[in-house]
Design an enzyme around this catalytic site. Structure first.
Site, PDB file in Angstrom:
ATOM      1  N   GLY A 504       0.854  -1.258   0.157  1.00 30.98           N
ATOM      2  CA  GLY A 504      -0.053   0.176   0.035  1.00 30.98           C
ATOM      3  C   GLY A 504       0.895   1.216  -0.034  1.00 30.98           C
ATOM      4  O   GLY A 504       0.554   2.314  -0.577  1.00 30.98           O
ATOM      5  N   GLY A 506       4.243   1.678  -1.120  1.00 32.02           N
ATOM      6  CA  GLY A 506       5.193   1.502  -2.251  1.00 32.02           C
ATOM      7  C   GLY A 506       5.778   0.271  -2.438  1.00 32.02           C
ATOM      8  O   GLY A 506       5.447  -0.850  -1.843  1.00 32.02           O
ATOM      9  N   PRO A 507       6.761  -0.104  -3.437  1.00 32.06           N
ATOM     10  CA  PRO A 507       7.120  -1.456  -3.706  1.00 32.06           C
ATOM     11  C   PRO A 507       7.951  -1.941  -2.661  1.00 32.06           C
ATOM     12  O   PRO A 507       8.744  -1.443  -1.891  1.00 32.06           O
ATOM     13  CB  PRO A 507       8.060  -1.014  -4.985  1.00 32.06           C
ATOM     14  CG  PRO A 507       8.528   0.515  -4.733  1.00 32.06           C
ATOM     15  CD  PRO A 507       7.380   1.155  -4.159  1.00 32.06           C
ATOM     16  N   LYS A 522      11.369  -2.327   1.944  1.00 31.13           N
ATOM     17  CA  LYS A 522       9.993  -1.456   1.599  1.00 31.13           C
ATOM     18  C   LYS A 522      10.369  -0.279   1.463  1.00 31.13           C
ATOM     19  O   LYS A 522      10.689   0.473   2.384  1.00 31.13           O
ATOM     20  CB  LYS A 522       9.018  -1.758   2.862  1.00 31.13           C
ATOM     21  CG  LYS A 522       7.808  -1.209   2.757  1.00 31.13           C
ATOM     22  CD  LYS A 522       6.942  -1.694   3.758  1.00 31.13           C
ATOM     23  CE  LYS A 522       5.474  -1.044   3.566  1.00 31.13           C
ATOM     24  NZ  LYS A 522       4.588  -1.632   4.752  1.00 31.13           N
ATOM     25  N   ASP A 619      -4.923  -4.163   9.330  1.00 32.07           N
ATOM     26  CA  ASP A 619      -5.291  -4.674   7.869  1.00 32.07           C
ATOM     27  C   ASP A 619      -4.589  -6.037   7.608  1.00 32.07           C
ATOM     28  O   ASP A 619      -3.665  -6.425   6.715  1.00 32.07           O
ATOM     29  CB  ASP A 619      -4.263  -3.596   7.129  1.00 32.07           C
ATOM     30  CG  ASP A 619      -4.517  -3.745   5.501  1.00 32.07           C
ATOM     31  OD1 ASP A 619      -5.575  -4.270   5.221  1.00 32.07           O
ATOM     32  OD2 ASP A 619      -3.639  -3.240   4.737  1.00 32.07           O
TER      33      ASP A 619
END
Ligand code: NAG
Ligand code: NAG
Ligand code: NAG
Ligand code: NAG
Length: 805
Positions: A504, A506-507, A522, A619
């Site tokens: 959510g 970034g890569p 991350k 989440d």
């Protein structure tokens, strides 16, 4: 021989057909008491019913006849004998209910029809169809009663002289008109309002360009159609949908209740109630006060105001509201404004609107008029636009707990009250631990930068004593600060080949370091607005957490704009890669799945109860469960977690994060989260692991159910074993499978208070002897996005008015 059989079959079908209730009534036919019209696909039924001593013509969903959704003659009840009572359509298209030739109720068409017929449609619309005009010359949708069905438009068209609104039944046994109405109100900015006779009871809040400001913004994909004319809301409706049937009912008590039909079990599922709480009750705090259910004292006077009666206030009678401490100094022109953030705007009792003015111009104009008490941007789109001013008392304002929409109001105050108050007195204070955490990060980052500057290279270890956070923990924390060059080298300059996922924020890249071995980086996207805050939370939180079922944070990397988190690398990726993949799922035997389940449960227990901080993940989902080389489950991604202290275990947020499919109803609809919303998500994960099916996008061929709906159905049919992934058939242990499903269903119960806490979950999962209570109905909704669309009340999710919540 064969053809004779076919012929018999044909006769049989024809025979049945003849005796099926029809969906059409022709002139010279009639329907008496005990007879009905049924729509083509057997969805709706129209006929006479008698809830008390009188007889009414009504409509109901065929499978649930007790819920009457429309009544024709609520103003003309039929008393006395039922014999001879009939419904007819005349050759001109006029409808009538009569007994022995005397007309009791009539429905007159718009114009004279030619060869008209009365037809009941599958949408719940009873229509008079005119064979030449190709349209309906009369339709029940134009005469709503107490139920707002998809397709029914509420209308406030003063030009056309049309107003359509809901009116409650008098009592649950008496459809005659009750005390409550729910209608569009176009005074100032449009809103929907529930009235009891002439008294306002609840309002949705004014239209802010995206949605009604007192209701949550709905997720994308939910649809409502609005029609505006000159800033007035002329009509509002939800589209008819063949897959999800819903209704919003204005009950005799004045509550608005939203239900979705669960067609699989032919049950109306309750989705939402308005008003939600005391702050939704109109004018709960009186004038010039903010209502907030988060505060120990629900009502708070605006800064510069005091309770009209301190005695009333002391006994929590807020209705008298507040009054100015110091009068405005209008003539000297030195008044100013207090910004109050994130509010449901006051009622539009006396307002002035200009859509092209901006906020600054609006303030200037407001100061020019001595009776102007506040102003604001009416529309929140494009960073806020337009000008609305209030004259006189400000009533019915609630404050939302966290950033979301910029519904900020500017309350006029004399200069003396504003002096020295740089901060907004109405703003919620951020909870202590979070701000403590922020300070820590600042200190931490500052020292990191300093040390980097001094030593300049490689990997540094910073040993840092906890300062204010030491109230919870006195351990030292070892944090590694990696240099950007190190990470660039480790990830082959963030090469495409090294990218292993896109979260959510970034890569995520795989990298390799000589000391640590493989790592996962991350990289927080610079464009992400929340990036810094999430980053700070994550660094602090994860550094504190050590558990075999949690992914370990090794350190971080900060370089100017670039912020990165360095995690241990888990070679087996995430759980969803396995259990939802046609081939890999076969590799995960029951024993492995059960271990994974226990691991996730223990990890979550640690977060909720065992770690010294109480952490709500917010989440949790299969893609956030990572697997190490031995398929041990490790929960990842605490970017959304918050730290909670005692007594603060429930917080509400308008900025609902999280992933649909795993979101508990109270979270999805009200932004209200607690450990129990994590428990809900865990329940979904349990059922997904056992079944190998995704909750979201479940799509059984013949129905529209979610996995939860399906599991609940199987539970009620006493067939829960059928939920199990068939590729487990050689390895499963029946008692464990059933227990996992059983506990899963307990976790996804609709009401948060019914769901078990994590310690019970771990106990029940792990003990054959545990006594497990029966679950109540899960909080599931049909998979369609429109099912999130809570009520007719609210609605748009996005902006587009195509149709929406
Ligand atoms: C039928 O409806 C038309 C149109 O509204 C009206 O003018 C007429 O009077 C009605 N006829 C009867 C018999 O009620
Ligand atoms: C919602 O829709 C808007 C407008 O169509 C779009 O810009 C936005 O990216 C969407 N948001 C999500 C989360 O899909
Ligand atoms: C709204 O404000 C604009 C800009 O100040 C002004 O030109 C316009 O006349 C105003 N409209 C009305 C209806 O007052
Ligand atoms: C102030 O606004 C009110 C309400 O719009 C209006 O009736 C009044 O004439 C205005 N007064 C001045 C001085 O503009």
């Amino acid at each position: 021989m064969f053809s004779i059989m076919l012929f018999k079959l044909f006769l049989c079908i024809t025979f049945l057909k003849l005796y099926d209730a029809a969906d059409t009534l022709f002139p010279n036919e009639n329907i008496g008491v005990g007879q009905t019209l049924v729509s083509q696909n057997q969805v709706f039924e129209v006929g006479f019913f008698s809830p008390g001593s009188s007889i009414f013509l009504g409509m109901w969903y065929k499978k649930t006849p007790k819920v009457v959704v429309w009544v024709a003659n609520r103003n003309n009840p039929i008393t006395g004998s039922a014999s001879g009572v009939v419904l007819k359509v005349s050759e001109y298209g006029n409808l009538s209910i009569s007994r022995g030739g005397s007309v009791i109720w009539s429905g007159n068409p718009s114009g004279v029809g030619s060869d008209p017929v009365l037809k009941l449609l599958d949408t719940g619309n009873l229509v008079v169809v005119d064979s030449t005009k190709q349209g309906y010359i009369w339709q029940s949708f134009d005469y709503p009663t107490d139920n707002w069905l998809p397709g029914i438009k509420l209308v406030d068209d003063s030009d056309g002289g049309v107003e359509r609104y809901l009116r409650s039944w008098r009592t649950s046994e008496d459809p005659s008109p009750g005390e409550f109405v729910y209608r569009i109100e176009n005074q100032g900015l449009p809103q929907l309002v529930v009235y009891r006779e002439t008294k306002k009871m609840f309002r949705t809040g004014s239209w802010n360009g995206l949605h009604f400001g007192g209701l949550p913004l709905l997720p994308n994909g939910s649809v409502t159609s609005y029609s505006f004319r000159d800033e007035r809301l002329i009509s509002i409706a939800r589209p008819t949908s063949s897959s999800v049937f819903s209704r919003t009912t204005l009950e005799p008590s004045g509550l608005l209740q939203r239900y979705n039909m669960n067609a699989r079990i032919d049950t109306w599922m309750h989705v939402q109630t308005y008003p939600r709480d005391k702050c939704d009750a109109y004018g709960n705090c009186g004038a010039y006060a903010l209502c907030s259910t988060e505060k120990p004292q629900m009502c708070q006077c605006f800064k510069g105001f005091t309770p009209k009666s301190q005695n009333d206030w002391d006994i929590q009678d807020w209705s008298g509201g507040c009054t100015r401490t110091t009068p405005l100094n209008c003539l000297n022109g030195d008044d100013g404004f207090l910004e109050v953030k994130r509010v449901k705007y006051p009622d539009m009792l006396r307002t002035w609107l200009n859509t092209s003015m901006g906020l600054e111009e609006c303030k200037v104009e407001c100061l020019k008029n001595c009776s102007c008490t506040a102003c604001a941007n009416p529309y929140i789109t494009n960073g806020g636009s337009g000008c609305v001013m209030w004259f006189g008392d400000l009533i019915d304002i609630r404050q939302f707990p966290e950033a979301g929409d910029n519904q900020n109001i500017y309350v006029r105050l004399p200069a003396s009250e504003l002096a020295g108050s740089a901060t907004n007195g109405e703003e919620e204070k951020k909870e202590g631990k979070t701000s403590g955490a922020k300070k820590l990060v600042v200190i931490f980052v500052a020292s990191a930068v300093l040390i980097l500057a001094v030593f300049g290279g490689g990997v540094l270890f910073i040993k840092r004593q906890r300062r204010e956070a030491s109230k919870s923990n006195d351990e030292d924390i070892d944090m590694k600060i990696f240099k950007l060059e190190t990470i660039v080298a480790a990830t082959n300059n963030f090469s495409w080949e090294n990218m292993i996922g896109e979260g959510g924020f970034g890569p995520v890249y795989k990298g390799s370091l000589s000391a640590e071995g493989e790592i996962a980086v991350k990289r927080l996207s610079r464009t992400s607005q929340q990036g810094l805050e999430e980053f700070k939370n994550e660094v602090i939180l994860i550094a504190k957490l050590q558990h075999r079922n949690l992914v370990r944070l090794l350190g971080c990397c900060i370089c100017g704009e670039e912020r990165m988190l360095i995690y241990e690398y888990l070679q087996n990726k995430s759980l969803d890669h396995f259990i939802f993949d046609q081939n890999r799922r076969k590799l995960v035997t029951w024993a492995m799945r059960f271990d994974i389940i226990m691991g996730i449960a223990r990890g979550l227990l640690y977060l909720h109860q065992d770690s010294r901080l109480k952490i709500i993940h917010r989440d949790l989902k299969t893609s956030n469960i990572l697997l190490d080389k031995d398929l041990n489950a490790k929960i990842s991604d605490f970017g959304l977690a918050r730290i909670f202290g005692e007594g603060q275990s429930i917080a509400r947020t308008r900025r609902v994060v999280g992933t649909y499919g795993y979101m508990a109803p109270e979270y999805a609809f009200y932004g209200k989260y607690s450990v129990k919303s994590d428990v809900f998500a865990l329940g979904v994960i349990l059922l997904e692991i056992v079944s190998g099916r995704k909750n979201r996008g479940f799509g059984q061929s013949d129905d529209n159910h979610s996995l939860l709906g399906h599991a609940w159905f199987l539970w009620r049919e006493n067939k829960i074993r059928e939920l199990m992934d068939e590729c487990l058939s050689n390895t499963f242990i029946e008692s464990q499978v059933k227990r996992c499903i059983h506990v899963g269903l307990l976790c996804v119960q609709k009401f948060a208070e019914d769901r078990p806490v994590m310690s019970s979950v771990v106990f029940m999962l792990g003990n054959d002897e545990a006594i497990i209570p029966d679950p109540k109905e899960p909080g599931f909704f049909p998979e369609e996005s429109s099912s999130f669309d809570t009520s007719v009340c609210q609605e748009s999710s996005t902006i587009t008015d195509v149709e929406a919540r």
